[in-house]
Design a protein around this motif. Structure first.
Motif, PDB file in Angstrom:
ATOM      1  N   LEU A 103       2.209  10.936  -2.867  1.00  0.00           N
ATOM      2  CA  LEU A 103       0.958  11.611  -2.486  1.00  0.00           C
ATOM      3  C   LEU A 103      -0.268  10.774  -2.821  1.00  0.00           C
ATOM      4  N   THR A 104      -0.307  10.201  -4.010  1.00  0.00           N
ATOM      5  CA  THR A 104      -1.493   9.423  -4.392  1.00  0.00           C
ATOM      6  C   THR A 104      -1.616   8.151  -3.554  1.00  0.00           C
ATOM      7  N   ALA A 105      -0.495   7.511  -3.248  1.00  0.00           N
ATOM      8  CA  ALA A 105      -0.552   6.306  -2.419  1.00  0.00           C
ATOM      9  C   ALA A 105      -0.969   6.640  -0.987  1.00  0.00           C
ATOM     10  N   THR A 106      -0.435   7.713  -0.452  1.00  0.00           N
ATOM     11  CA  THR A 106      -0.800   8.108   0.913  1.00  0.00           C
ATOM     12  C   THR A 106      -2.271   8.490   0.994  1.00  0.00           C
ATOM     13  N   ILE A 107      -2.732   9.301   0.069  1.00  0.00           N
ATOM     14  CA  ILE A 107      -4.131   9.719   0.071  1.00  0.00           C
ATOM     15  C   ILE A 107      -5.052   8.520  -0.142  1.00  0.00           C
ATOM     16  N   SER A 108      -4.709   7.663  -1.097  1.00  0.00           N
ATOM     17  CA  SER A 108      -5.535   6.479  -1.357  1.00  0.00           C
ATOM     18  C   SER A 108      -5.566   5.556  -0.147  1.00  0.00           C
ATOM     19  N   GLY A 109      -4.425   5.379   0.494  1.00  0.00           N
ATOM     20  CA  GLY A 109      -4.374   4.542   1.692  1.00  0.00           C
ATOM     21  C   GLY A 109      -5.237   5.103   2.805  1.00  0.00           C
ATOM     22  N   ILE A 110      -5.204   6.408   2.985  1.00  0.00           N
ATOM     23  CA  ILE A 110      -6.037   7.042   4.013  1.00  0.00           C
ATOM     24  C   ILE A 110      -7.519   6.874   3.689  1.00  0.00           C
ATOM     25  N   VAL A 111      -7.865   7.026   2.419  1.00  0.00           N
ATOM     26  CA  VAL A 111      -9.263   6.833   2.008  1.00  0.00           C
ATOM     27  C   VAL A 111      -9.708   5.398   2.305  1.00  0.00           C
ATOM     28  N   LEU A 112      -8.847   4.429   2.025  1.00  0.00           N
ATOM     29  CA  LEU A 112      -9.188   3.034   2.320  1.00  0.00           C
ATOM     30  C   LEU A 112      -9.299   2.779   3.816  1.00  0.00           C
ATOM     31  N   MET A 113      -8.508   3.489   4.615  1.00  0.00           N
ATOM     32  CA  MET A 113      -8.612   3.339   6.067  1.00  0.00           C
ATOM     33  C   MET A 113      -9.919   3.941   6.575  1.00  0.00           C
ATOM     34  N   ILE A 114     -10.321   5.072   5.997  1.00  0.00           N
ATOM     35  CA  ILE A 114     -11.561   5.736   6.409  1.00  0.00           C
ATOM     36  C   ILE A 114     -12.783   4.930   5.977  1.00  0.00           C
ATOM     37  N   ASN A 167     -11.489  -6.716   4.600  1.00  0.00           N
ATOM     38  CA  ASN A 167     -11.789  -5.411   4.009  1.00  0.00           C
ATOM     39  C   ASN A 167     -10.470  -4.748   3.632  1.00  0.00           C
ATOM     40  N   PHE A 168     -10.535  -3.478   3.247  1.00  0.00           N
ATOM     41  CA  PHE A 168      -9.356  -2.794   2.730  1.00  0.00           C
ATOM     42  C   PHE A 168      -8.597  -1.984   3.785  1.00  0.00           C
ATOM     43  N   LEU A 169      -8.883  -2.178   5.057  1.00  0.00           N
ATOM     44  CA  LEU A 169      -8.212  -1.422   6.112  1.00  0.00           C
ATOM     45  C   LEU A 169      -6.704  -1.688   6.134  1.00  0.00           C
ATOM     46  N   ILE A 170      -6.315  -2.939   6.290  1.00  0.00           N
ATOM     47  CA  ILE A 170      -4.890  -3.285   6.363  1.00  0.00           C
ATOM     48  C   ILE A 170      -4.186  -2.962   5.042  1.00  0.00           C
ATOM     49  N   PRO A 171      -4.764  -3.313   3.881  1.00  0.00           N
ATOM     50  CA  PRO A 171      -4.123  -2.885   2.635  1.00  0.00           C
ATOM     51  C   PRO A 171      -3.976  -1.358   2.539  1.00  0.00           C
ATOM     52  N   GLY A 172      -4.944  -0.623   3.070  1.00  0.00           N
ATOM     53  CA  GLY A 172      -4.857   0.840   3.069  1.00  0.00           C
ATOM     54  C   GLY A 172      -3.713   1.338   3.923  1.00  0.00           C
ATOM     55  N   ILE A 173      -3.513   0.713   5.074  1.00  0.00           N
ATOM     56  CA  ILE A 173      -2.399   1.088   5.949  1.00  0.00           C
ATOM     57  C   ILE A 173      -1.073   0.798   5.251  1.00  0.00           C
ATOM     58  N   ILE A 174      -0.969  -0.382   4.649  1.00  0.00           N
ATOM     59  CA  ILE A 174       0.258  -0.751   3.942  1.00  0.00           C
ATOM     60  C   ILE A 174       0.516   0.208   2.783  1.00  0.00           C
ATOM     61  N   LEU A 175      -0.534   0.522   2.036  1.00  0.00           N
ATOM     62  CA  LEU A 175      -0.393   1.440   0.898  1.00  0.00           C
ATOM     63  C   LEU A 175       0.108   2.809   1.354  1.00  0.00           C
ATOM     64  N   ALA A 176      -0.521   3.346   2.389  1.00  0.00           N
ATOM     65  CA  ALA A 176      -0.145   4.680   2.865  1.00  0.00           C
ATOM     66  C   ALA A 176       1.267   4.704   3.445  1.00  0.00           C
ATOM     67  N   VAL A 177       1.571   3.733   4.278  1.00  0.00           N
ATOM     68  CA  VAL A 177       2.850   3.750   4.985  1.00  0.00           C
ATOM     69  C   VAL A 177       3.996   3.246   4.104  1.00  0.00           C
ATOM     70  N   ALA A 178       3.833   2.058   3.544  1.00  0.00           N
ATOM     71  CA  ALA A 178       4.937   1.454   2.792  1.00  0.00           C
ATOM     72  C   ALA A 178       5.171   2.155   1.454  1.00  0.00           C
TER      73      ALA A 178
END
Length: 128
Positions: free
Chosen positions: A14-25, A46-57
């Motif tokens: 949950l924390t990784a998914t939420i954090s990844g979404i926040v980084l994407m936004i 920027n943190f877009l791609i890392p956010g996607i990786i964090l949320a998904v992976a």
């Protein structure tokens, strides 16, 4: 032990998914008080791609492992081990890229290691 493993999966997922979404936004990192200069020398602006990786992976594999454990699916321990390895790998890559260690990274790498150890034990193997 399985309950502890599921709590870890739920927390990390949950924390990784939420954090990844926040980084994407907000890929500039402002919501987490992150400066994009942390990414200097990395392949990211920027943190877009890392956010996607964090949320998904990281988030996705932990939530998938949680679901598999709850449903008592075959090989759910292997999925838990994979989620732990991905969590640890994410943190190691993150530290390598930004050349900085934050206290939260230490917590997540410890949770990843704990996930691997618990899942390995639940798989019925003895740790040497």
């Amino acid at each position: 032990m399985k309950t502890i493993l599921n709590i870890i999966h739920a927390f990390v997922g949950l924390t990784a998914t939420i954090s990844g979404i926040v980084l994407m936004i907000q890929p500039g990192g402002r919501l987490f008080q992150l400066d994009t200069t942390l990414l200097d020398g990395s392949p990211f602006n920027n943190f877009l791609i890392p956010g996607i990786i964090l949320a998904v992976a990281v988030g996705g594999t932990n939530l998938l492992a949680l679901g598999q454990n709850i449903l008592n699916r075959p090989n759910s321990c292997n999925r838990s081990i994979l989620a732990g390895v991905i969590t640890c790998g994410w943190i190691i890559c993150q530290v390598y890229i930004i050349h900085t260690v934050f206290w939260v990274q230490i917590i997540y790498v410890l949770l990843g290691i704990l996930t691997i150890l618990i899942a390995y034990q639940l798989k019925g193997k003895w740790l040497v």
